[in-house]
Design a protein around this motif. Structure first.
Motif, PDB file in Angstrom:
ATOM      1  N   ASP A  95       2.673   3.175 -12.370  1.00 48.50           N
ATOM      2  CA  ASP A  95       1.657   2.557 -12.964  1.00 48.50           C
ATOM      3  C   ASP A  95       0.956   1.392 -12.038  1.00 48.50           C
ATOM      4  OD1 ASP A  95       2.104   3.811 -15.627  1.00 48.50           O
ATOM      5  OD2 ASP A  95       3.427   2.427 -16.009  1.00 48.50           O
ATOM      6  N   ASP A  96       1.509   1.251 -10.812  1.00 48.74           N
ATOM      7  CA  ASP A  96       1.061   0.236  -9.764  1.00 48.74           C
ATOM      8  C   ASP A  96       0.807   0.787  -8.452  1.00 48.74           C
ATOM      9  OD1 ASP A  96       1.493  -2.132 -11.862  1.00 48.74           O
ATOM     10  OD2 ASP A  96       3.503  -1.389 -11.779  1.00 48.74           O
ATOM     11  N   PRO A  97      -0.040  -0.111  -7.760  1.00 52.18           N
ATOM     12  CA  PRO A  97      -0.106   0.472  -6.315  1.00 52.18           C
ATOM     13  C   PRO A  97       1.025   0.698  -5.661  1.00 52.18           C
ATOM     14  CG  PRO A  97      -1.783  -1.464  -6.786  1.00 52.18           C
ATOM     15  CD  PRO A  97      -0.799  -1.253  -8.109  1.00 52.18           C
ATOM     16  N   ILE A  98       1.360   1.513  -4.650  1.00 49.76           N
ATOM     17  CA  ILE A  98       2.469   1.556  -3.913  1.00 49.76           C
ATOM     18  C   ILE A  98       1.899   1.793  -2.427  1.00 49.76           C
ATOM     19  CG2 ILE A  98       3.841   2.654  -5.790  1.00 49.76           C
ATOM     20  CD1 ILE A  98       3.097   5.219  -3.466  1.00 49.76           C
ATOM     21  N   THR A  99       3.045   1.913  -1.549  1.00 47.69           N
ATOM     22  CA  THR A  99       2.969   2.545  -0.326  1.00 47.69           C
ATOM     23  C   THR A  99       3.984   3.280   0.273  1.00 47.69           C
ATOM     24  OG1 THR A  99       3.687   0.908   1.063  1.00 47.69           O
ATOM     25  CG2 THR A  99       1.554   0.425   0.402  1.00 47.69           C
ATOM     26  N   ALA A 100       4.067   4.080   1.284  1.00 45.40           N
ATOM     27  CA  ALA A 100       5.330   4.506   1.943  1.00 45.40           C
ATOM     28  C   ALA A 100       5.253   4.100   3.211  1.00 45.40           C
ATOM     29  CB  ALA A 100       5.436   5.966   1.775  1.00 45.40           C
ATOM     30  N   HIS A 101       5.959   2.982   3.692  1.00 48.54           N
ATOM     31  CA  HIS A 101       6.148   2.442   4.914  1.00 48.54           C
ATOM     32  C   HIS A 101       7.145   2.992   5.561  1.00 48.54           C
ATOM     33  CE1 HIS A 101       6.491  -0.168   8.309  1.00 48.54           C
ATOM     34  NE2 HIS A 101       7.769  -0.884   7.863  1.00 48.54           N
ATOM     35  N   TRP A 102       6.946   3.543   7.017  1.00 47.73           N
ATOM     36  CA  TRP A 102       7.946   4.345   7.804  1.00 47.73           C
ATOM     37  C   TRP A 102       8.523   3.323   8.574  1.00 47.73           C
ATOM     38  CZ3 TRP A 102       7.383   8.172   4.761  1.00 47.73           C
ATOM     39  CH2 TRP A 102       6.173   8.633   4.303  1.00 47.73           C
ATOM     40  N   HIS A 103       9.686   2.605   8.238  1.00 43.30           N
ATOM     41  CA  HIS A 103       9.975   1.368   8.720  1.00 43.30           C
ATOM     42  C   HIS A 103      10.757   1.733  10.074  1.00 43.30           C
ATOM     43  CE1 HIS A 103      12.442  -2.526   8.551  1.00 43.30           C
ATOM     44  NE2 HIS A 103      13.063  -1.971   9.447  1.00 43.30           N
ATOM     45  N   GLY A 104      10.434   1.252  11.143  1.00 48.97           N
ATOM     46  CA  GLY A 104      11.055   1.656  12.432  1.00 48.97           C
ATOM     47  C   GLY A 104      10.383   2.714  13.315  1.00 48.97           C
ATOM     48  N   MET A 105       9.476   3.297  12.612  1.00 44.04           N
ATOM     49  CA  MET A 105       8.696   4.722  13.259  1.00 44.04           C
ATOM     50  C   MET A 105       7.667   3.940  14.306  1.00 44.04           C
ATOM     51  SD  MET A 105       8.077   7.824  11.082  1.00 44.04           S
ATOM     52  CE  MET A 105       7.735   9.067  12.480  1.00 44.04           C
ATOM     53  N   SER A 142       8.465   1.270  -0.106  1.00 45.49           N
ATOM     54  CA  SER A 142       7.110   0.593  -0.613  1.00 45.49           C
ATOM     55  C   SER A 142       6.663  -0.487   0.033  1.00 45.49           C
ATOM     56  CB  SER A 142       7.081   0.684  -2.248  1.00 45.49           C
ATOM     57  OG  SER A 142       5.687   0.374  -2.433  1.00 45.49           O
ATOM     58  N   HIS A 143       5.769  -1.015   0.291  1.00 43.08           N
ATOM     59  CA  HIS A 143       5.192  -2.231   1.260  1.00 43.08           C
ATOM     60  C   HIS A 143       4.051  -3.004   0.559  1.00 43.08           C
ATOM     61  CE1 HIS A 143       5.257  -5.205   4.353  1.00 43.08           C
ATOM     62  NE2 HIS A 143       5.997  -4.393   5.117  1.00 43.08           N
ATOM     63  N   VAL A 144       3.828  -3.058  -0.686  1.00 45.91           N
ATOM     64  CA  VAL A 144       3.109  -3.576  -1.436  1.00 45.91           C
ATOM     65  C   VAL A 144       3.045  -5.213  -1.560  1.00 45.91           C
ATOM     66  CG1 VAL A 144       1.414  -3.910  -3.538  1.00 45.91           C
ATOM     67  CG2 VAL A 144       2.286  -1.641  -2.776  1.00 45.91           C
ATOM     68  N   HIS A 145       2.074  -5.701  -0.879  1.00 43.89           N
ATOM     69  CA  HIS A 145       2.149  -7.304  -0.821  1.00 43.89           C
ATOM     70  C   HIS A 145       2.519  -7.927  -2.204  1.00 43.89           C
ATOM     71  CE1 HIS A 145       2.619 -11.239   0.523  1.00 43.89           C
ATOM     72  NE2 HIS A 145       1.414 -11.654   0.058  1.00 43.89           N
ATOM     73  N   GLY A 146       3.621  -8.795  -2.176  1.00 42.48           N
ATOM     74  CA  GLY A 146       3.746  -9.449  -3.637  1.00 42.48           C
ATOM     75  C   GLY A 146       4.344  -8.604  -4.466  1.00 42.48           C
ATOM     76  N   ARG A 147       4.663  -7.404  -4.439  1.00 44.05           N
ATOM     77  CA  ARG A 147       5.567  -6.347  -5.073  1.00 44.05           C
ATOM     78  C   ARG A 147       6.526  -5.442  -4.478  1.00 44.05           C
ATOM     79  NH1 ARG A 147       0.700  -3.677  -8.764  1.00 44.05           N
ATOM     80  NH2 ARG A 147      -0.267  -5.704  -9.455  1.00 44.05           N
ATOM     81  N   THR A 148       6.622  -5.822  -3.035  1.00 40.72           N
ATOM     82  CA  THR A 148       7.687  -5.027  -2.384  1.00 40.72           C
ATOM     83  C   THR A 148       9.051  -5.391  -2.848  1.00 40.72           C
ATOM     84  OG1 THR A 148       6.353  -5.044  -0.355  1.00 40.72           O
ATOM     85  CG2 THR A 148       8.644  -4.744   0.134  1.00 40.72           C
ATOM     86  N   ALA A 149       9.568  -6.694  -3.032  1.00 39.52           N
ATOM     87  CA  ALA A 149      10.868  -6.831  -3.633  1.00 39.52           C
ATOM     88  C   ALA A 149      11.277  -6.098  -4.634  1.00 39.52           C
ATOM     89  CB  ALA A 149      11.065  -8.371  -3.663  1.00 39.52           C
ATOM     90  N   GLU A 150      10.520  -6.095  -5.986  1.00 42.48           N
ATOM     91  CA  GLU A 150      10.983  -5.456  -6.989  1.00 42.48           C
ATOM     92  C   GLU A 150      10.730  -3.886  -6.834  1.00 42.48           C
ATOM     93  OE1 GLU A 150      10.588  -5.851 -11.909  1.00 42.48           O
ATOM     94  OE2 GLU A 150       8.927  -7.056 -10.527  1.00 42.48           O
ATOM     95  N   GLN A 151       9.670  -3.365  -6.208  1.00 42.63           N
ATOM     96  CA  GLN A 151       9.553  -1.832  -6.067  1.00 42.63           C
ATOM     97  C   GLN A 151      10.746  -1.334  -5.498  1.00 42.63           C
ATOM     98  OE1 GLN A 151       5.477  -1.090  -4.644  1.00 42.63           O
ATOM     99  NE2 GLN A 151       4.877  -1.259  -6.622  1.00 42.63           N
ATOM    100  N   VAL A 152      11.200  -2.158  -4.328  1.00 40.20           N
ATOM    101  CA  VAL A 152      12.288  -1.405  -3.459  1.00 40.20           C
ATOM    102  C   VAL A 152      13.578  -1.635  -4.388  1.00 40.20           C
ATOM    103  CG1 VAL A 152      13.709  -1.967  -1.508  1.00 40.20           C
ATOM    104  CG2 VAL A 152      11.294  -1.888  -1.284  1.00 40.20           C
TER     105      VAL A 152
END
Length: 483
Positions: A95-105, A142-152
């Motif tokens: 229901d919200d914006p998301i991303t997929a951040h390839w951390h370290g790539m 996911s790496h959406v600013h302001g929502r990263t903590a709860e989404q992860v």
């Protein structure tokens, strides 16, 4: 009076003692460790990663509202091969914006999956990732600013393994037999056993710390391993907790890889500290067939607000040993196919100070206590601004970054590059012993050496930030271009 001492006294005055209501549903340890399914991602179509709303039984018999990539909680293990394009469709069915951040790539900014690339419900992002990275264990989330903590926290995260066909990996590598992913997280549950994310003032300021440790989504699970050498790929996917891993019998093990890939040679140790988002591959010899437990010392946040360190032990998981060994290697090699190359002399030096409260501290704490506003944080005195470019880096140049913090310790992450750690806590270190990193635990003055070889534009810059996710969401982040 020092500022740190003042803050400790201020919080002690403002915060009433917490009353902990323990849940009535038991979280029994010892369930079998879930092994994530593997998605082999190559250049063809059909690789679909769907962010979905889930209902997961993290405590058996009790469903919690969760998020996941293609499943109720967490996501599949993504397997990429160096030299092949990884084509993947990331669908947003939440229901919200998301991303997929390839951390370290090591990918250009427009493929990185940072906050500038967030996409809304019903949309699909279809990056084609040129895999130009040594064999390594990476992280996606996911790496959406302001929502990263709860989404992860709710489950939008998973592990990546990159294979390199050009090297002969002399280590155990039979996935699910003698090579295991361990995604370690701490989570909290309410009295009925449902997953809960209630920050409060302390969680906002020090990062969220849960009551139970999960591995691959199971609370203190059990894994049966073969009698011999076993490879464990450890990922600290917690929002804020630092782990200091060791085995209950004090046995020695060997670290063979860090964030960015293999070390030049195995490093013997009896404990391993990982800050949020750090990874390490270790080899454990189970040939004695002893049943043991992996535990962690409960590491604090560097003393802020009296947090300090304490000696409580956290149960992580247990191991049973089967009768049969595998056909994998029977002994560790003396060296590994990896080197820490010479990046040359830096052409410039940049300074970064990780700040907590660039405004009125007591006012912010009072606002948090009554549920208003959020703690002010930033880097070099500036909170994150998505419309502002903080640094401009030249493609191919080597730089020295000096990082320090004014309050507590922080895991510092840089997108789009692996770096070498030069000093930690003001003391020189050997980069070859630490290996390639993309997260460094800043506990006093820290220096890293970086060489940027992937571009990032104003529209899709790279990030640098604290990887305590609550701090990242509270503006302890900056962004930079490479060109």
């Amino acid at each position: 009076m020092k500022r740190r001492q003042f803050l400790s006294l201020g919080v002690a005055t403002l915060a009433a003692p917490a009353i902990i209501s323990r849940r009535t549903v038991a979280a029994e340890p010892g369930a079998p460790l879930p092994i994530p399914d593997v998605m082999e991602v190559g250049p063809g179509a059909g690789n679909i990663l769907s962010a979905i709303k889930g209902r997961a039984e993290l405590i058996p018999g009790v469903e919690s509202d969760t998020l996941g990539y293609g499943q109720d909680y967490l996501g599949p293990l993504l397997r990429f091969q160096r030299g092949r394009t990884a084509s993947i469709d990331v669908e947003n069915r939440t229901d919200d914006p998301i991303t997929a951040h390839w951390h370290g790539m090591h990918v250009p900014g427009y493929l990185d999956g940072g906050p500038q690339l967030a996409f809304g419900p019903g949309k699909t992002w279809s990056p084609e990732l040129p895999v130009d990275h040594p064999a390594a264990t990476l992280f996606y989330h996911s790496h959406v600013h302001g929502r990263t903590a709860e989404q992860v926290y709710r489950g939008l995260a998973g592990m990546i393994i990159i294979d390199d066909p050009e090297i002969d990996d002399p280590l155990p590598r039979d996935y699910g037999v003698n090579d295991f992913p361990l995604i370690v997280q701490d989570r909290s549950f309410d009295r009925s056993g449902r997953l809960t994310y209630d920050l409060g003032m302390m969680g906002r300021m020090q990062g969220f710390h849960g009551d139970d440790v999960l591995v691959n989504g199971a609370i203190r699970p059990k894994l049966t391993v073969p009698a011999g050498l076993v490879r464990l790929r450890l990922l600290n996917a917690s929002n804020a907790r630092i782990y200091d891993f060791n085995f209950t019998d004090g046995r020695q093990f060997h670290q063979v890889a860090s964030d960015g890939g293999l070390l030049p040679s195995p490093a013997a140790m009896v404990n391993l500290r990982l800050a949020p988002a750090e990874r390490a591959e270790i080899i454990v010899d189970f040939s004695d067939q002893s049943a043991i437990r992996l535990v962690s010392q409960n590491v604090g946040s560097g003393g802020m607000m009296g947090g300090g360190n304490n000696t409580a032990t956290l149960d992580v998981m247990s191991f049973d040993v089967g009768d049969a060994s595998t056909s994998g290697p029977v002994q560790l090699p003396g060296s590994l196919p990896a080197t820490v190359s010479d990046l040359g002399e830096p052409v410039r030096t940049r300074e970064f100070i990780l700040n907590i409260s660039s405004g009125n501290m007591i006012s912010s704490m009072l606002n948090n206590l009554i549920g208003q506003d959020r703690q002010t944080m930033g880097i070099n005195g500036e909170p994150y601004d998505m419309s502002r470019i903080d640094q401009q880096v030249q493609l191919g140049e080597t730089e020295l970054w000096r990082i320090n913090a004014d309050m507590m310790t922080h895991p510092f992450h840089v997108h789009g590059v692996s770096f070498q750690v030069v000093t930690m806590g003001g003391r020189a270190v050997n980069p070859a012993e630490i290996g390639w990193k993309d997260v460094v635990h800043v506990e006093g003055p820290t220096e890293i050496l970086l060489q940027f070889d992937k571009p990032a534009t104003i529209d899709t810059p790279f990030m640098y930030h604290c990887h305590i996710l609550e701090h990242e969401d509270a503006e302890m982040m900056g962004q930079f271009t490479v060109g």
